[in-house]
Design a protein around this motif. Structure first.
Motif, PDB file in Angstrom:
ATOM      1  N   LEU A 272       0.827  -1.206   0.000  1.00  0.00           N
ATOM      2  CA  LEU A 272       0.000   0.000   0.000  1.00  0.00           C
ATOM      3  C   LEU A 272       0.863   1.258   0.000  1.00  0.00           C
ATOM      4  N   VAL A 273       1.961   1.224   0.774  1.00  0.00           N
ATOM      5  CA  VAL A 273       2.886   2.366   0.798  1.00  0.00           C
ATOM      6  C   VAL A 273       3.529   2.535  -0.581  1.00  0.00           C
ATOM      7  N   GLY A 274       3.874   1.428  -1.221  1.00  0.00           N
ATOM      8  CA  GLY A 274       4.456   1.489  -2.561  1.00  0.00           C
ATOM      9  C   GLY A 274       3.514   2.121  -3.563  1.00  0.00           C
ATOM     10  N   VAL A 275       2.233   1.782  -3.493  1.00  0.00           N
ATOM     11  CA  VAL A 275       1.242   2.378  -4.390  1.00  0.00           C
ATOM     12  C   VAL A 275       1.085   3.861  -4.077  1.00  0.00           C
ATOM     13  N   ALA A 276       1.052   4.201  -2.796  1.00  0.00           N
ATOM     14  CA  ALA A 276       0.854   5.597  -2.391  1.00  0.00           C
ATOM     15  C   ALA A 276       2.029   6.479  -2.790  1.00  0.00           C
ATOM     16  N   THR A 277       3.252   5.926  -2.802  1.00  0.00           N
ATOM     17  CA  THR A 277       4.432   6.731  -3.151  1.00  0.00           C
ATOM     18  C   THR A 277       4.823   6.586  -4.611  1.00  0.00           C
ATOM     19  N   GLY A 278       4.016   5.915  -5.385  1.00  0.00           N
ATOM     20  CA  GLY A 278       4.326   5.769  -6.808  1.00  0.00           C
ATOM     21  C   GLY A 278       5.434   4.757  -7.060  1.00  0.00           C
ATOM     22  N   GLY A 279       5.616   3.811  -6.177  1.00  0.00           N
ATOM     23  CA  GLY A 279       6.602   2.747  -6.371  1.00  0.00           C
ATOM     24  C   GLY A 279       8.028   3.152  -6.067  1.00  0.00           C
ATOM     25  N   ILE A 280       8.216   4.204  -5.292  1.00  0.00           N
ATOM     26  CA  ILE A 280       9.570   4.634  -4.948  1.00  0.00           C
ATOM     27  C   ILE A 280      10.216   3.582  -4.058  1.00  0.00           C
ATOM     28  N   ASN A 281      11.418   3.171  -4.441  1.00  0.00           N
ATOM     29  CA  ASN A 281      12.174   2.211  -3.648  1.00  0.00           C
ATOM     30  C   ASN A 281      13.439   2.916  -3.173  1.00  0.00           C
ATOM     31  N   PHE A 282      13.488   3.229  -1.899  1.00  0.00           N
ATOM     32  CA  PHE A 282      14.608   3.974  -1.351  1.00  0.00           C
ATOM     33  C   PHE A 282      15.923   3.205  -1.418  1.00  0.00           C
ATOM     34  N   THR A 283      15.854   1.874  -1.475  1.00  0.00           N
ATOM     35  CA  THR A 283      17.096   1.090  -1.431  1.00  0.00           C
ATOM     36  C   THR A 283      17.974   1.331  -2.648  1.00  0.00           C
ATOM     37  N   ASP A 284      17.430   1.906  -3.714  1.00  0.00           N
ATOM     38  CA  ASP A 284      18.231   2.176  -4.913  1.00  0.00           C
ATOM     39  C   ASP A 284      19.071   3.454  -4.792  1.00  0.00           C
TER      40      ASP A 284
END
Length: 143
Positions: free
Chosen positions: A44-56
């Motif tokens: 749900l957080v991924g959908v809300a943030t537009g799929g931002i992955n901080f680990t990159d």
């Protein structure tokens, strides 16, 4: 006293058994919370943030050295992976919040003892009672 006997006494204490049960239940509870975070909340957080992955996200201090012909890495990249740290902090905050909510719900489900009524203070003596007490004390002193 033999070492085996001392160990047996240590292992059979009530506190050690209680602690072992707590560790096992805590591990199982940790798996439940991890699954809640990984499988339900983070999508749900991924959908809300537009799929931002901080680990990159990272800060490259020194580029990797790669052989031009074989594409073999001669010297690995040196980088500060700040995105992984941010992701870990976000995961911690979500897990901590989920545990807080779960513990709060568990505490609500526990049977609460009915509160004992507060002891009622003795009412203040009336003027007549005070006067009679003074007279009694004066009579005692005269004897």
């Amino acid at each position: 006293m033999s070492l085996v006997k001392e160990f047996k006494e240590f292992a059979m204490r009530g506190n050690v058994i209680d602690m072992a049960v707590g560790v096992v239940i805590g591990a199982a509870f940790g798996k439940i919370i991890s699954s809640l975070v990984d499988d339900i909340i983070m999508p749900l957080v991924g959908v809300a943030t537009g799929g931002i992955n901080f680990t990159d996200y990272k800060w490259v201090i020194q580029q990797a050295v790669i052989d031009g012909q074989t594409q073999e890495i001669l010297k690995p990249e040196v980088s500060m992976n700040w995105g992984s740290w941010v992701q870990t902090v976000v995961d911690f905050l979500i897990v901590a919040f989920c545990i807080f909510v779960a513990i709060k719900a568990i505490n609500k489900l526990k049977r609460q003892k009915p509160e004992e009524p507060a002891p009622v203070a003795d009412p203040e003596p009336t003027k007549e009672e005070k006067l009679l007490t003074e007279i009694r004390d004066l009579l005692k002193d005269k004897k």
